[in-house]
Enzyme design. Structure first.
Site, short mmCIF file in Angstrom:
data_model
loop_
_atom_site.label_atom_id
_atom_site.label_comp_id
_atom_site.label_asym_id
_atom_site.label_seq_id
_atom_site.Cartn_x
_atom_site.Cartn_y
_atom_site.Cartn_z
N LYS A 1 0.38 -1.00 -0.06
CA LYS A 1 -0.17 -0.14 -0.17
C LYS A 1 1.16 1.25 0.16
O LYS A 1 0.58 2.50 -0.56
CB LYS A 1 -0.91 0.24 1.03
CG LYS A 1 -1.84 1.25 0.77
CD LYS A 1 -3.12 0.80 2.27
CE LYS A 1 -3.50 2.30 3.06
NZ LYS A 1 -4.66 1.81 3.80
N GLU B 1 11.18 -5.05 4.14
CA GLU B 1 10.59 -6.15 3.85
C GLU B 1 10.55 -6.29 2.18
O GLU B 1 11.78 -6.81 1.10
CB GLU B 1 9.47 -6.68 5.07
CG GLU B 1 10.51 -6.89 5.89
CD GLU B 1 10.10 -5.88 6.83
OE1 GLU B 1 9.15 -4.70 6.26
OE2 GLU B 1 9.72 -6.03 8.44
N GLY C 1 -4.85 -2.09 5.71
CA GLY C 1 -3.60 -3.67 4.90
C GLY C 1 -4.74 -4.87 5.45
O GLY C 1 -4.73 -5.52 4.03
N ARG C 2 -4.96 -5.08 6.38
CA ARG C 2 -5.79 -6.76 7.28
C ARG C 2 -6.80 -6.62 6.15
O ARG C 2 -7.61 -7.89 6.27
CB ARG C 2 -5.11 -6.61 8.48
CG ARG C 2 -6.04 -5.46 8.98
CD ARG C 2 -5.88 -5.75 10.48
NE ARG C 2 -6.06 -4.11 11.60
CZ ARG C 2 -5.69 -3.23 11.15
NH1 ARG C 2 -4.24 -2.70 10.95
NH2 ARG C 2 -6.31 -2.95 12.40
N GLU D 1 -4.03 -7.19 15.45
CA GLU D 1 -3.79 -5.63 14.78
C GLU D 1 -4.56 -4.31 15.00
O GLU D 1 -4.54 -3.65 15.82
CB GLU D 1 -3.01 -6.23 13.17
CG GLU D 1 -2.35 -4.87 13.14
CD GLU D 1 -1.84 -5.59 11.26
OE1 GLU D 1 -0.53 -5.38 11.83
OE2 GLU D 1 -1.87 -5.03 10.95
N HIS E 1 -3.25 -33.84 18.80
CA HIS E 1 -2.43 -34.72 18.91
C HIS E 1 -1.33 -34.05 19.28
O HIS E 1 0.44 -34.15 19.80
CB HIS E 1 -1.42 -35.85 17.82
CG HIS E 1 -2.79 -36.82 17.20
ND1 HIS E 1 -2.79 -37.84 17.09
CD2 HIS E 1 -4.85 -36.19 16.38
CE1 HIS E 1 -4.38 -38.24 17.22
NE2 HIS E 1 -4.23 -37.44 16.32
N LYS F 1 7.83 0.08 12.00
CA LYS F 1 8.73 0.48 10.86
C LYS F 1 9.44 1.28 10.83
O LYS F 1 10.54 1.40 10.32
CB LYS F 1 7.73 0.41 10.01
CG LYS F 1 6.74 -0.63 9.23
CD LYS F 1 5.37 0.02 7.79
CE LYS F 1 4.75 -1.28 7.65
NZ LYS F 1 3.97 -0.93 7.05
C1 G6Q Z 1 -2.33 -4.42 7.85
C2 G6Q Z 1 -1.30 -3.71 8.70
C3 G6Q Z 1 0.68 -3.97 7.91
C4 G6Q Z 1 0.42 -4.03 6.65
C5 G6Q Z 1 2.23 -4.03 6.17
C6 G6Q Z 1 2.23 -4.48 4.70
O1 G6Q Z 1 -3.68 -3.20 8.22
O2 G6Q Z 1 -0.88 -2.22 8.21
O3 G6Q Z 1 0.17 -5.70 8.20
O4 G6Q Z 1 -0.50 -4.50 5.99
O5 G6Q Z 1 3.15 -3.36 7.27
O6 G6Q Z 1 2.13 -2.40 4.30
P1 G6Q Z 1 2.54 -1.53 3.18
O7 G6Q Z 1 1.29 -2.73 2.05
O8 G6Q Z 1 2.36 -0.61 3.47
O9 G6Q Z 1 3.44 -2.47 2.43
#
Ligand code: G6Q
Length: 552
Positions: free
Chosen positions: A206, A212, A267-268, A353, A384, A512
């Site tokens: 996003k 990463e 994001g989630r 989150e 198990h 971050k």
């Molecule tokens: C989700 C969070 C987090 C995010 C990641 C990736 O709700 O905000 O998990 O999705 O940190 O972020 P980017 O999509 O900006 O790389």
């Protein structure tokens, strides 16, 4: 605003808890042969049986009153209206617009977002169909055989979970790969099996700044250019999903292949957007739309069904009951469906989150507990492994058990065995085994009286462990969409009751910031001194050892 714990209904629930907590579900079932009917709900082909919970009709009434007093109906309306209910980021929360397959507008800041949503869906359709039908060709004229989604957190967990869950609907010609970890092995291990000429990368971020993802994306681009030494070929092998279009272009992605994201999608909550491009390529756009439809139907249910018959509301309230009155710290997600093996990890992010917050919407530290620790695994193997603690440990861990009625496999015996475990476990968790039953069982074993006495206390199971059983006909795209939307709304319901903002994630932002500062410090071997002595000590130990290990 009245603080949650000061509400009369909260106090009524506390008093009710005192009455009901010594009761055993065995007795509740014995008293009411209609308990299953009274405490189960249906939605399309989904059945939610919540009768194996430590609740009575009075509990339900009080919990529903709590929802009413916390103005849940107003909050639901505010979300669908596009109000900026994510108040700390001043954003609307409109993931429901992404699956709004009706012709109704949905607005953020007064602006109908539906034209943009539809246009991105069409763009997704064009690309996914081109890749699937092999009209999209790589730089050397070959079709795409492998798709690598590079993203992390919300830009990874949802798409990966769904592509796994819908494997029976997936393309046989295209293999999907997901790289999120910045540990180099993740990307190396994936790329070493692939041919750049037949690989398509989706850079899903996003912000397009996440450390990463950016490192993995740059690595993938270098890997690609090592073989196909032509920058103009990147356009055929790299696409992006981001709300930061300039950075996507700077990376070298053809602007026509950059898919939009909006600040009103967290994001989630984003697998329904172009972040789900990998899903669309894998299962095809018809199936992707079927998933959106299933979610949309659940959205409508959530928005309109009376709270007493509303699956997300009931699930949310039951969670509050255990979390805040029984003091349950954890919650288990236990799918009896192999293809749902990433669901616990996905829900772990979605829930923790969203509701892992300790400051309420008014800026006050809460004086009650909020989001539980979510964990889980495939139910059958977990029996198990960690079910021992569920059955006989000292912690109360409510659980959701999910299972399909019909599976895709031809081996009927397997499915019967799987389902027998579902029913046996929920029954055993509820009933337990009394001292008398254990004694009776031991008396038939080949043991002397002393051995029987020794074993007796260990063979007793208290029972009274709550589970929700969620059965569905089959794990098709529509059902999966409904189940995921159900969980999203359950999380929102709990956030409303706890008066917290389920849609920001300052804890993630902190990580971050911190890592990028230390990343700079790790460029050289000079000792650092600007942290606490533990962090300085660890960084300096790492630098010293790294130097030694680097020597030939
Ligand atoms: C989700 C969070 C987090 C995010 C990641 C990736 O709700 O905000 O998990 O999705 O940190 O972020 P980017 O999509 O900006 O790389």
């Amino acid at each position: 605003m009245t603080r949650l714990t000061e509400r009369p209904v909260w106090q009524a629930l506390s008093a009710h808890y005192q009455e009901i907590s010594p009761r055993h579900m065995r007795d509740l079932f014995a008293e009411d042969p209609q308990r299953f009917d009274r405490f189960s709900l249906r939605f399309n082909n989904i059945l939610l049986d919540y009768s194996k919970n430590i609740v009575t009709q009075q509990t339900r009434q009080l919990l529903l009153k709590l929802a009413e007093e916390c103005k849940l109906a107003d909050w639901i309306a505010a979300m669908f209206r596009g109000d900026r209910i994510n108040h700390t980021e001043q954003r609307a929360v409109l993931h429901v617009a992404l699956r709004n397959l009706s012709d109704q507008p949905m607005r953020a800041d007064g602006q109908d977002v539906m034209p943009e949503v539809r246009s991105e869906l069409q763009k997704m359709e064009a690309l996914s169909e081109a890749v699937r039908s092999q009209t999209w060709r790589g730089a050397t004229g070959q079709p795409i055989r492998d798709v690598v989604n590079i993203g992390i957190g919300g830009s990874d967990l949802g798409p990966e979970m769904v592509t796994e869950a819908l494997r029976p609907y997936g393309s046989r010609d295209i293999a999907m790969h997901f790289v999120s970890n910045v540990d180099e092995h993740a990307i190396q291990d994936t790329l070493q099996k692939l041919d750049p000429a037949t690989t398509l990368f989706i850079i899903a971020s996003k912000t397009f700044t996440t450390q990463e993802t950016m490192l993995n994306a740059a690595f993938a681009r270098d890997w690609f250019l090592q073989t196909i030494n032509d920058e103009s070929a990147l356009a055929k092998h790299f696409v992006a999903v981001t709300s930061n279009i300039p950075l996507g272009e700077k990376f070298g992605i053809d602007p026509r292949n950059i898919f939009a994201m909006w600040d009103w999608v967290g994001g989630r909550y984003s697998l329904w957007s172009a972040i789900g491009l990998s899903i669309a390529i894998y299962i095809g756009m018809d199936n992707f739309r079927a998933m959106l439809q299933g979610a949309h139907e659940m959205d409508q249910h959530f928005r309109t069904a009376p709270f007493g018959q509303n699956l997300p509301v009931i699930l949310g309230l039951l969670g509050i009951w255990y979390n805040n009155y029984f003091g349950a710290q954890a919650y288990a997600i236990l799918p009896y469906e192999q293809n749902l093996h990433r669901l616990p990890a996905y829900l772990q992010q979605a829930d923790m989150e969203s509701n892992g917050k300790c400051v309420d919407r008014d800026g006050n530290k809460v004086d009650y507990t909020t989001g539980p620790i979510i964990f889980g695994e495939l139910g059958n193997p977990a029996q198990h492994a960690f079910y021992q603690l569920l059955h006989q440990g000292t912690k109360l861990i409510p659980a959701d058990i999910l299972a399909p009625i019909r599976d895709f496999h031809s081996v009927r015996k397997h499915h019967r065995a799987l389902m027998s475990n579902v029913f046996a476990q929920t029954e055993a968790l509820m009933k337990g085994k009394t001292r008398q039953e254990a004694q009776q069982e031991l008396s038939t074993a080949d043991l002397d009286a002393q051995q029987q006495q020794l074993l007796l206390p260990y063979k007793v199971f208290e029972g009274n462990k709550p589970t929700n059983t969620i059965l569905f006909d089959t794990l098709d795209p529509g059902t999966l969409g409904s189940l995921l939307a159900m969980y999203e709304h359950k999380i929102f319901v709990q956030g409303v009751i706890w008066n917290i903002n389920s849609f920001d994630q300052w804890g993630v932002e902190l990580g971050k910031q911190l890592a990028s500062h230390i990343f700079g410090e790790l460029q050289d071997d000079d000792p650092v001194a600007d942290h606490d002595c533990s962090t300085n000590g660890l960084i300096n130990y790492y630098k010293t050892r790294r130097k030694i290990l680097r020597r030939p």
